[in-house]
Design an enzyme around this catalytic site. Structure first.
Site, PDB file in Angstrom:
ATOM      1  N   GLY A 127      11.723  -2.605   6.877  1.00 32.36           N
ATOM      2  CA  GLY A 127      10.705  -2.916   5.866  1.00 32.36           C
ATOM      3  C   GLY A 127      10.858  -1.991   4.663  1.00 32.36           C
ATOM      4  N   THR A 155      -4.053  -0.264   5.229  1.00 27.10           N
ATOM      5  CA  THR A 155      -4.142  -0.889   3.906  1.00 27.10           C
ATOM      6  C   THR A 155      -5.496  -0.739   3.220  1.00 27.10           C
ATOM      7  OG1 THR A 155      -4.075  -3.073   2.845  1.00 27.10           O
ATOM      8  CG2 THR A 155      -4.719  -3.042   5.130  1.00 27.10           C
ATOM      9  N   TYR A 183      -5.726 -10.808   7.074  1.00 24.55           N
ATOM     10  CA  TYR A 183      -4.808  -9.658   7.039  1.00 24.55           C
ATOM     11  C   TYR A 183      -5.605  -8.351   7.181  1.00 24.55           C
ATOM     12  CZ  TYR A 183      -1.837  -6.035   4.932  1.00 24.55           C
ATOM     13  OH  TYR A 183      -1.147  -4.865   4.673  1.00 24.55           O
ATOM     14  N   TRP A 217      -0.755  -1.468  -2.795  1.00 27.31           N
ATOM     15  CA  TRP A 217       0.133  -1.978  -3.846  1.00 27.31           C
ATOM     16  C   TRP A 217       1.502  -1.271  -3.840  1.00 27.31           C
ATOM     17  CZ3 TRP A 217      -2.771  -3.368  -9.009  1.00 27.31           C
ATOM     18  CH2 TRP A 217      -3.956  -4.040  -8.717  1.00 27.31           C
TER      19      TRP A 217
HETATM   20  N1  LIG Z   1       3.387  -3.817   0.786  1.00 25.85           N
HETATM   21  C1  LIG Z   1       2.203  -3.413   0.329  1.00 25.85           C
HETATM   22  O1  LIG Z   1       1.861  -3.615  -0.846  1.00 25.85           O
HETATM   23  C2  LIG Z   1       1.258  -2.695   1.244  1.00 25.85           C
HETATM   24  C3  LIG Z   1      -0.027  -2.336   0.749  1.00 25.85           C
HETATM   25  C4  LIG Z   1      -0.910  -1.658   1.605  1.00 25.85           C
HETATM   26  C5  LIG Z   1      -0.524  -1.354   2.893  1.00 25.85           C
HETATM   27  N2  LIG Z   1       0.718  -1.721   3.347  1.00 25.85           N
HETATM   28  C6  LIG Z   1       1.078  -1.370   4.731  1.00 25.85           C
HETATM   29  O2  LIG Z   1       2.223  -0.537   4.666  1.00 25.85           O
HETATM   30  C7  LIG Z   1       3.044  -0.766   5.812  1.00 25.85           C
HETATM   31  C8  LIG Z   1       4.469  -1.020   5.377  1.00 25.85           C
HETATM   32  O3  LIG Z   1       4.500  -2.144   4.511  1.00 25.85           O
HETATM   33  P1  LIG Z   1       5.861  -2.651   3.875  1.00 25.85           P
HETATM   34  O4  LIG Z   1       5.610  -2.944   2.444  1.00 25.85           O
HETATM   35  O5  LIG Z   1       6.984  -1.760   4.256  1.00 25.85           O
HETATM   36  O6  LIG Z   1       5.987  -4.040   4.624  1.00 25.85           O
HETATM   37  P2  LIG Z   1       7.294  -4.900   4.938  1.00 25.85           P
HETATM   38  O7  LIG Z   1       8.344  -4.616   3.932  1.00 25.85           O
HETATM   39  O8  LIG Z   1       6.811  -6.288   5.122  1.00 25.85           O
HETATM   40  O9  LIG Z   1       7.782  -4.297   6.317  1.00 25.85           O
HETATM   41  C9  LIG Z   1       7.132  -4.563   7.521  1.00 25.85           C
HETATM   42  C10 LIG Z   1       8.181  -4.529   8.601  1.00 25.85           C
HETATM   43  O10 LIG Z   1       7.546  -4.804   9.842  1.00 25.85           O
HETATM   44  C11 LIG Z   1       8.446  -5.542  10.612  1.00 25.85           C
HETATM   45  N3  LIG Z   1       7.791  -6.284  11.674  1.00 25.85           N
HETATM   46  C12 LIG Z   1       7.028  -7.409  11.562  1.00 25.85           C
HETATM   47  N4  LIG Z   1       6.644  -7.820  12.787  1.00 25.85           N
HETATM   48  C13 LIG Z   1       7.168  -6.933  13.680  1.00 25.85           C
HETATM   49  C14 LIG Z   1       7.141  -6.818  15.081  1.00 25.85           C
HETATM   50  N5  LIG Z   1       6.486  -7.706  15.853  1.00 25.85           N
HETATM   51  N6  LIG Z   1       7.811  -5.794  15.662  1.00 25.85           N
HETATM   52  C15 LIG Z   1       8.485  -4.893  14.920  1.00 25.85           C
HETATM   53  N7  LIG Z   1       8.567  -4.949  13.585  1.00 25.85           N
HETATM   54  C16 LIG Z   1       7.905  -5.959  12.974  1.00 25.85           C
HETATM   55  C17 LIG Z   1       9.106  -6.483   9.630  1.00 25.85           C
HETATM   56  O11 LIG Z   1      10.326  -6.931  10.166  1.00 25.85           O
HETATM   57  P3  LIG Z   1      11.002  -8.317   9.649  1.00 25.85           P
HETATM   58  O12 LIG Z   1      11.472  -7.996   8.281  1.00 25.85           O
HETATM   59  O13 LIG Z   1      12.078  -8.566  10.606  1.00 25.85           O
HETATM   60  O14 LIG Z   1       9.886  -9.315   9.680  1.00 25.85           O
HETATM   61  C18 LIG Z   1       9.273  -5.592   8.411  1.00 25.85           C
HETATM   62  O15 LIG Z   1      10.542  -4.989   8.394  1.00 25.85           O
HETATM   63  C19 LIG Z   1       2.379  -1.910   6.587  1.00 25.85           C
HETATM   64  O16 LIG Z   1       1.584  -1.352   7.589  1.00 25.85           O
HETATM   65  C20 LIG Z   1       1.484  -2.567   5.557  1.00 25.85           C
HETATM   66  O17 LIG Z   1       0.371  -3.184   6.169  1.00 25.85           O
HETATM   67  C21 LIG Z   1       1.604  -2.376   2.547  1.00 25.85           C
END
Ligand SMILES: NC(=O)c1ccc[n+]([C@@H]2O[C@H](COP(=O)([O-])OP(=O)(O)OC[C@H]3O[C@@H](n4cnc5c(N)ncnc54)[C@H](OP(=O)(O)O)[C@@H]3O)[C@@H](O)[C@H]2O)c1
Length: 289
Positions: free
Chosen positions: A10, A101, A125, A149
């Site tokens: 991710g 989040t 979510y 974000w």
């Molecule tokens: N992105 C944002 O703007 C944002 C904002 C606030 C909070 N967050 C939090 O920050 C954290 C990281 O976000 P991010 O942006 O890095 O998200 P991301 O790029 O979507 O990465 C999430 C990762 O989790 C993996 N995943 C999904 N289902 C899974 C499972 N069952 N077992 C193991 N791995 C799994 C995905 O793998 P695949 O690629 O194979 O699906 C992906 O690599 C998350 O907790 C998110 O809720 C993100």
């Protein structure tokens, strides 16, 4: 110190991996194919085999819109996942840093949310992430960092989407009635690794923290900043017109995102003696590469 990191492919997972060398931290990094956090037995076996000093969970179901329809999948990953990790860690009291989040809040507040403020998610979510937080929060060695974000050089995110759109659109419609704090995933990765070092060396007790950008803005403001800076640095040939729209106009339905979700990062920043994410500086640096 040996870390075990879930969700390594991710955006945040990659940002943490990029900094491991700098902190001379040894880590086993697993992507969703190597470890599915919804599989209780797999999680337990992996944690027992690796026996890490600390687990970082960045794995999540992050598609906010799709979660409304595929709520069972969202709950499986965002709620059962953390539950499985806690169950596997608790016998040896292995600390967990779990990422959550700003969408656990309803957006009705007008000042930045503190970790102690009342949660009230308005989307599936957000609800699924809060349900996951509860398992971490009830664990003696559970640490939660809420962020917002996220953007980075990795995977797809708002910053990269704006650059892509600028290359083939003359007009870009962007939501102007949601306020939040953009956060550079590299800055969050640094905060997470520093917290991990603190937990191990100082035996900290479980806590909820916020870590996000140092300035609040709307998505429209964020887009304008990215595009103006890209144009100034000659990364895009023409500057598209950015048209402000409401979230209802953009999504063509009731918004499931909080209208205000700025996070107050003071608690974690003062504990670790770090700054909140300087997102404008991060955009500037990303464009230099
Ligand atoms: N992105 C944002 O703007 C944002 C904002 C606030 C909070 N967050 C939090 O920050 C954290 C990281 O976000 P991010 O942006 O890095 O998200 P991301 O790029 O979507 O990465 C999430 C990762 O989790 C993996 N995943 C999904 N289902 C899974 C499972 N069952 N077992 C193991 N791995 C799994 C995905 O793998 P695949 O690629 O194979 O699906 C992906 O690599 C998350 O907790 C998110 O809720 C993100």
């Amino acid at each position: 110190m040996k870390l075990l990191i879930f969700g390594s492919s991710g955006q945040l997972g990659k940002s943490i991996i990029k900094q491991l060398n700098q902190y001379q931290i040894d880590a086993v990094c697993l992507n969703s194919k190597q470890l599915n956090i919804t599989d209780k037995r797999q999680v337990a076996n992996k944690i027992n085999k690796i026996c890490p000093d600390l687990v970082i969970n960045t794995a999540a179901y992050t598609n906010v819109d799709k979660a409304e329809e595929f709520f069972e999948s969202a709950y499986r990953v965002n709620c059962s996942g953390p539950e499985n990790i806690v169950d596997a860690c608790k016998a040896k009291l292995i600390p967990i840093i779990h990422v959550s989040t700003d969408y656990v809040f309803d957006g009705l507040q007008t000042s930045p949310y503190k970790p102690t403020d009342i949660t009230n998610p308005i989307s599936i979510y957000g609800k699924s992430k809060l349900a996951g937080e509860n398992f971490i929060n009830n664990y003696d060695q559970g640490f939660i960092i809420r962020t917002s974000w996220l953007f980075s050089e990795f995977n797809s995110n708002f910053y990269k989407t704006m650059l892509n759109l600028a290359n083939h659109k003359r007009e870009i419609r962007v939501v102007n009635d949601e306020i939040g704090c953009p956060t550079y995933a590299g800055d969050l990765a640094e905060a997470i690794l520093k917290l991990a070092l603190g937990i191990i060396s100082e035996n900290l007790s479980s806590n909820i923290y916020h870590f996000a950008g140092d300035k609040q803005c709307t998505w429209y403001d964020f887009a304008k900043f990215i595009l103006n800076e890209s144009y100034a640095q000659k990364k895009i040939k023409t500057l598209p017109e950015v048209i402000p729209v409401t979230s209802e106009e953009f999504h063509n339905k009731f918004s499931i995102r909080p209208k205000f979700s700025a996070l107050d990062s003071t608690k974690l920043c003062s504990q670790l003696a770090i700054n909140s994410s300087k997102w404008e500086e991060a955009i500037f640096k990303l464009l230099l590469v």
